[in-house]
Design an enzyme around this catalytic site. Sequence first.
Site, PDB file in Angstrom:
ATOM      1  N   PRO A  17      67.759  29.883  44.084  1.00 56.84           N
ATOM      2  CA  PRO A  17      68.319  28.720  44.786  1.00 56.84           C
ATOM      3  C   PRO A  17      69.298  29.157  45.882  1.00 56.84           C
ATOM      4  O   PRO A  17      70.082  30.088  45.696  1.00 56.84           O
ATOM      5  CB  PRO A  17      69.033  27.947  43.672  1.00 56.84           C
ATOM      6  CG  PRO A  17      68.292  28.329  42.421  1.00 56.84           C
ATOM      7  CD  PRO A  17      67.933  29.775  42.625  1.00 56.84           C
ATOM      8  N   TYR A  52      84.642  40.169  36.372  1.00 49.88           N
ATOM      9  CA  TYR A  52      85.423  38.935  36.528  1.00 49.88           C
ATOM     10  C   TYR A  52      86.099  38.531  35.220  1.00 49.88           C
ATOM     11  O   TYR A  52      86.890  37.590  35.199  1.00 49.88           O
ATOM     12  CB  TYR A  52      84.553  37.771  37.039  1.00 49.88           C
ATOM     13  CG  TYR A  52      83.817  38.050  38.337  1.00 49.88           C
ATOM     14  CD1 TYR A  52      84.179  39.103  39.180  1.00 49.88           C
ATOM     15  CD2 TYR A  52      82.746  37.244  38.724  1.00 49.88           C
ATOM     16  CE1 TYR A  52      83.484  39.351  40.356  1.00 49.88           C
ATOM     17  CE2 TYR A  52      82.056  37.485  39.902  1.00 49.88           C
ATOM     18  CZ  TYR A  52      82.422  38.543  40.711  1.00 49.88           C
ATOM     19  OH  TYR A  52      81.730  38.778  41.868  1.00 49.88           O
ATOM     20  N   VAL A 267      86.395  25.457  41.068  1.00 50.84           N
ATOM     21  CA  VAL A 267      86.489  24.867  39.728  1.00 50.84           C
ATOM     22  C   VAL A 267      86.825  23.381  39.856  1.00 50.84           C
ATOM     23  O   VAL A 267      87.057  22.697  38.879  1.00 50.84           O
ATOM     24  CB  VAL A 267      87.551  25.577  38.846  1.00 50.84           C
ATOM     25  CG1 VAL A 267      87.095  26.988  38.493  1.00 50.84           C
ATOM     26  CG2 VAL A 267      88.913  25.607  39.514  1.00 50.84           C
ATOM     27  N   ARG A 271      84.636  19.436  44.907  1.00 51.39           N
ATOM     28  CA  ARG A 271      84.176  20.505  45.808  1.00 51.39           C
ATOM     29  C   ARG A 271      82.877  21.123  45.319  1.00 51.39           C
ATOM     30  O   ARG A 271      82.018  21.487  46.119  1.00 51.39           O
ATOM     31  CB  ARG A 271      85.240  21.603  45.921  1.00 51.39           C
ATOM     32  CG  ARG A 271      86.413  21.163  46.767  1.00 51.39           C
ATOM     33  CD  ARG A 271      87.072  22.370  47.409  1.00 51.39           C
ATOM     34  NE  ARG A 271      88.375  21.974  47.922  1.00 51.39           N
ATOM     35  CZ  ARG A 271      89.525  22.457  47.473  1.00 51.39           C
ATOM     36  NH1 ARG A 271      89.545  23.373  46.518  1.00 51.39           N
ATOM     37  NH2 ARG A 271      90.651  22.052  47.989  1.00 51.39           N
ATOM     38  N   ASN A 275      79.722  21.139  47.806  1.00 51.05           N
ATOM     39  CA  ASN A 275      79.097  22.394  48.247  1.00 51.05           C
ATOM     40  C   ASN A 275      77.582  22.381  48.092  1.00 51.05           C
ATOM     41  O   ASN A 275      76.880  23.153  48.738  1.00 51.05           O
ATOM     42  CB  ASN A 275      79.678  23.585  47.477  1.00 51.05           C
ATOM     43  CG  ASN A 275      81.105  23.903  47.894  1.00 51.05           C
ATOM     44  OD1 ASN A 275      81.553  23.478  48.963  1.00 51.05           O
ATOM     45  ND2 ASN A 275      81.832  24.631  47.066  1.00 51.05           N
TER      46      ASN A 275
END
EC number: 1.1.1.2
Length: 327
Positions: A17, A52, A267, A271, A275
């Site tokens: 994607p 992360y 998070v 938004r 996006n």
Amino acid sequence: MSAGCDFVALYNGQKIPLIGLGTWKSEPGQVKEAVKYALSVGYRHVDCAAAYSNEAEIGDAFQECVGPNKVIKREDLFVTSKLWNTKHHPEDVEPALRKTLADLKLDYLDLYLMHWPHAFERGDNLFPKNPDGTMRYDYTDYKDTWKAMEKLVEKGLAKAIGLSNFNSRQIDDVLSVATVKPAVLQVECHPYLAQNELIAHCQKRGLVVTAYSPLGSPDRMWKHPDEPVLLEEPGIKKLAEKYKKSPAQILLRWQAQRKVVTIPKSVTPARILQNLQVFDFSLTEEEMSHVGSLNKNWRYIVPMLTVNGKPVPRDAGHPNYPFNDPY
């Protein structure tokens, strides 16, 4: 609209994607809800990494939302993770991936990337340092690491493998030994670092490019006081007004039209949703070139260290540091 409809094909036929959820700098307490929300509004691509330190929480979200009798089938989700610099020794590659799979609560990854071309000292400390604050390096050849990654595809643990933060010379170096070709190169990319030569180099060789920090990474820890702010760029704001979109949506649309995948991190539900909403308008050819002409070769993401009280690029001392080449 689901981003699942809007994808590019990798050379092996897998579909990635064009918009994914980035998870770098997403706090463990917030990332589970962010992933669950993203999946609920149509995201089908999540970008992760061992470094992360939040893959276990992302795994909790996957466990709730993905799999038999869940809202999303595993085969409809594209999950990427990355091999960290301390795990480049060929013997460490498969155990590193298995740890990521256990954390993400998955049986396989769609894509596994080598996070950087340079290696750090082996071990479980993500950032091994010398007493003076500089990094403790390891000099494993990334081609040997690559050969170990190829075995993961043979074993069905990763459907595709790729590279992150490699320059054009290093990509060709990997291609010279690869029996399983890299499918993707993930690099920092946005109008101020348009990466036109590197993208052309990759597309010619059958690699899809994924852009990280596509909005200029406004939430970084190390910021230069004089750095340009991408989301404030007048030309971008003007296009946002014209299309009744946000500057962020213009930046993501520009990449999607170039067939570059983006993984904006957020998070914040509003938004995260915004996006994804970039498939209901198009930029004209002229507007596409205008956005591309904003390039300043400005790299926001150069990991820094403080040595003797001064900030210095963390990895510039390693022979495989990628950013000394033109592209």
